[in-house]
Motif scaffolding. Structure first.
Motif, PDB file in Angstrom:
ATOM      1  N   ASP A 260       0.700  -1.287   0.124  1.00  0.00           N
ATOM      2  CA  ASP A 260       0.048   0.028  -0.120  1.00  0.00           C
ATOM      3  C   ASP A 260       0.804   1.289   0.128  1.00  0.00           C
ATOM      4  O   ASP A 260       0.524   2.199  -0.632  1.00  0.00           O
ATOM      5  CB  ASP A 260      -0.892   0.064   1.101  1.00  0.00           C
ATOM      6  CG  ASP A 260      -2.068  -1.116   1.059  1.00  0.00           C
ATOM      7  OD1 ASP A 260      -2.212  -1.508  -0.030  1.00  0.00           O
ATOM      8  OD2 ASP A 260      -2.695  -1.069   1.938  1.00  0.00           O
TER       9      ASP A 260
ATOM     10  N   ARG B 104      -5.910   6.420   0.446  1.00  0.00           N
ATOM     11  CA  ARG B 104      -5.687   5.247   1.351  1.00  0.00           C
ATOM     12  C   ARG B 104      -4.240   5.071   1.255  1.00  0.00           C
ATOM     13  O   ARG B 104      -3.606   4.864   2.151  1.00  0.00           O
ATOM     14  CB  ARG B 104      -6.370   4.238   1.304  1.00  0.00           C
ATOM     15  CG  ARG B 104      -8.016   4.344   1.934  1.00  0.00           C
ATOM     16  CD  ARG B 104      -8.504   2.908   1.965  1.00  0.00           C
ATOM     17  NE  ARG B 104      -8.694   2.120   0.949  1.00  0.00           N
ATOM     18  CZ  ARG B 104      -9.593   2.093  -0.107  1.00  0.00           C
ATOM     19  NH1 ARG B 104     -10.475   2.803   0.016  1.00  0.00           N
ATOM     20  NH2 ARG B 104      -9.411   1.052  -0.852  1.00  0.00           N
TER      21      ARG B 104
ATOM     22  N   TYR C 263     -20.143   1.586   1.750  1.00  0.00           N
ATOM     23  CA  TYR C 263     -19.698   0.119   1.886  1.00  0.00           C
ATOM     24  C   TYR C 263     -19.087   0.084   3.556  1.00  0.00           C
ATOM     25  O   TYR C 263     -18.429   0.965   3.915  1.00  0.00           O
ATOM     26  CB  TYR C 263     -18.947  -0.664   0.952  1.00  0.00           C
ATOM     27  CG  TYR C 263     -19.784  -0.527   0.009  1.00  0.00           C
ATOM     28  CD1 TYR C 263     -20.819  -1.408  -0.290  1.00  0.00           C
ATOM     29  CD2 TYR C 263     -19.270  -0.069  -1.189  1.00  0.00           C
ATOM     30  CE1 TYR C 263     -21.381  -1.590  -1.535  1.00  0.00           C
ATOM     31  CE2 TYR C 263     -19.892  -0.162  -2.426  1.00  0.00           C
ATOM     32  CZ  TYR C 263     -20.998  -0.811  -2.828  1.00  0.00           C
ATOM     33  OH  TYR C 263     -21.532  -0.886  -4.097  1.00  0.00           O
ATOM     34  N   PRO C 264     -19.423  -1.034   4.162  1.00  0.00           N
ATOM     35  CA  PRO C 264     -18.724  -1.178   5.573  1.00  0.00           C
ATOM     36  C   PRO C 264     -17.137  -1.095   5.544  1.00  0.00           C
ATOM     37  O   PRO C 264     -16.657  -0.762   6.388  1.00  0.00           O
ATOM     38  CB  PRO C 264     -18.922  -2.519   5.824  1.00  0.00           C
ATOM     39  CG  PRO C 264     -20.325  -2.793   5.160  1.00  0.00           C
ATOM     40  CD  PRO C 264     -20.435  -2.277   3.860  1.00  0.00           C
ATOM     41  N   GLU C 265     -16.664  -1.442   4.493  1.00  0.00           N
ATOM     42  CA  GLU C 265     -15.080  -1.443   4.327  1.00  0.00           C
ATOM     43  C   GLU C 265     -14.612   0.147   3.927  1.00  0.00           C
ATOM     44  O   GLU C 265     -13.336  -0.013   3.879  1.00  0.00           O
ATOM     45  CB  GLU C 265     -14.586  -2.366   3.320  1.00  0.00           C
ATOM     46  CG  GLU C 265     -15.102  -2.374   2.137  1.00  0.00           C
ATOM     47  CD  GLU C 265     -16.378  -2.960   1.558  1.00  0.00           C
ATOM     48  OE1 GLU C 265     -16.637  -3.113   0.301  1.00  0.00           O
ATOM     49  OE2 GLU C 265     -17.139  -3.476   2.689  1.00  0.00           O
ATOM     50  N   ASP C 266     -15.515   0.903   3.406  1.00  0.00           N
ATOM     51  CA  ASP C 266     -15.166   2.276   3.189  1.00  0.00           C
ATOM     52  C   ASP C 266     -14.454   2.979   4.291  1.00  0.00           C
ATOM     53  O   ASP C 266     -15.132   2.686   5.428  1.00  0.00           O
ATOM     54  CB  ASP C 266     -16.352   3.071   2.506  1.00  0.00           C
ATOM     55  CG  ASP C 266     -16.373   2.692   1.096  1.00  0.00           C
ATOM     56  OD1 ASP C 266     -15.763   2.034   0.615  1.00  0.00           O
ATOM     57  OD2 ASP C 266     -17.569   2.801   0.822  1.00  0.00           O
ATOM     58  N   ILE C 267     -13.622   3.699   4.039  1.00  0.00           N
ATOM     59  CA  ILE C 267     -13.348   4.801   5.197  1.00  0.00           C
ATOM     60  C   ILE C 267     -13.920   6.268   5.014  1.00  0.00           C
ATOM     61  O   ILE C 267     -13.573   6.885   4.080  1.00  0.00           O
ATOM     62  CB  ILE C 267     -11.682   4.954   4.971  1.00  0.00           C
ATOM     63  CG1 ILE C 267     -10.981   3.651   5.458  1.00  0.00           C
ATOM     64  CG2 ILE C 267     -11.371   6.198   6.041  1.00  0.00           C
ATOM     65  CD1 ILE C 267      -9.450   3.828   5.444  1.00  0.00           C
TER      66      ILE C 267
END
Length: 342
Positions: free
Chosen positions: A49, A184, A157-161
């Protein structure tokens, strides 16, 4: 001369001179540095990343305003714990065969230096807010906003920041502001920028020192022969090896070698002793870190200093004269007297 009348010969001569100078002045030295400079012991390679984030950092032109180099001047003390050295950049590699974007040291400092930003500002939320609109966290900032690194979603979405931007900086956005993959990755790169602490010369815990741990314990009431080669090796491992390495060759770009050292081989051991006791900064201009006063910091006794010096003077092919405990005690007392009289 014929060379001035024949344009082909003149062109070939000029091209050969240019290629030769490029090889000897740039390519060969750069290759040698790349092959010999090694990373600091505690440094870590960039994660996947962070590597992607570095590409975003380059793409967005961040290097135009932010440097990544702490100079050895008072005004740079706020940016890191110490001046930068060559070994800090040893893990950096070319982007590809055509692009050399390994180090991003920069030449301008319109914004803060980022050498140690991962430690100075570790908050993920702060970093995202700062990218979305720098004025939301630093009112006087002149840094441009990067809203295109974010997107608006009504139902993330739940995984979004989700970035909680203050209403005054949303500029008509009614949904949730979500960090894109680029944002990110860029924050991951910024958080990876942490200055590695140099070894401070403090003794290594005994259970980590295999040489000392393997030595047999002496019976109670006996006097340790601190000037023997075995003890000198153990004391070296505890106090010096973290920087100068077990083979005495140091780390190129970070710590100088003791092997073939003129100071270590000098018949007069005074400079050798003084460096151990008071530290040394005489090779900072060559890219080496400042050596701490190991002898003083670790309260080494004259016998221990003599053992370390003798080990260094007779190891790795060095042929220095062995010192005696008596002469080290004399230098030790002189040093003590000089400090007391100040």
């Amino acid at each position: 001369m014929e060379i001035y009348n024949n344009h082909k010969i003149l062109y070939i001569a000029a091209l050969s001179l240019f290629v030769g100078l490029t090889l000897f002045a740039a390519v060969i030295p750069a290759y040698e540095v790349d092959q010999t400079t090694v990373p600091l012991p505690k440094s870590q390679p960039l994660s996947n990343d962070a590597t992607l984030g570095k590409a975003v950092f380059i793409r967005e032109g961040c290097v135009a305003c932010h440097s990544q180099q702490v100079r050895n001047v008072d005004m740079d003390k706020m940016w890191g714990n110490r001046p930068s050295i060559a070994a800090d950049y040893a893990r950096l590699t070319r982007t590809d065969v055509w692009r050399n974007t390994a180090s991003l040291m920069g030449s301008e400092r319109t914004g803060p230096d980022l050498t140690n930003i991962g430690s100075r500002q570790p908050s993920i939320d702060w970093n995202f807010l700062h990218l979305y609109n720098p004025r939301s966290v630093v009112s006087a900032s002149v840094m441009p906003a990067y809203p295109w690194l974010f997107e608006e979603k009504e139902y993330p979405y739940p995984e979004d920041i989700v970035v909680n931007v203050p209403d005054e900086f949303k500029k008509g956005v009614t949904g949730k502001i979500v960090a894109t993959a680029d944002a990110r990755h860029l924050v991951a790169f910024l958080q990876s920028l942490k200055q590695v602490d140099l070894p401070d010369g403090k003794p290594v815990p005994i259970f980590l020192n295999t040489n000392a741990a393997s030595a047999k314990a002496e019976p109670a009431g006996t006097t340790s022969k601190l000037n023997t080669e075995l003890d000198g090796k153990a004391l070296y491992a505890q106090n010096c090896q973290a920087c100068h390495q077990e083979n005495g060759q140091g780390l190129v770009g970070a710590f100088p070698p003791l092997k073939d050292s003129k100071v270590v081989a000098d018949q007069n051991p005074e400079v050798h002793f003084t460096i151990i006791m008071n530290g040394y900064n005489g090779r900072v201009s060559e890219g080496y870190g400042v050596m701490p006063p190991v002898g003083t910091n670790n309260n080494l006794k004259p016998e221990e200093i003599a053992a370390i010096m003798n080990y260094e003077r007779t190891s790795w092919g060095n042929k220095g004269r062995k010192v005696t405990v008596t002469e080290i005690k004399e230098m030790f007392n002189k040093t003590k007297t000089a400090k007391t009289s100040k």
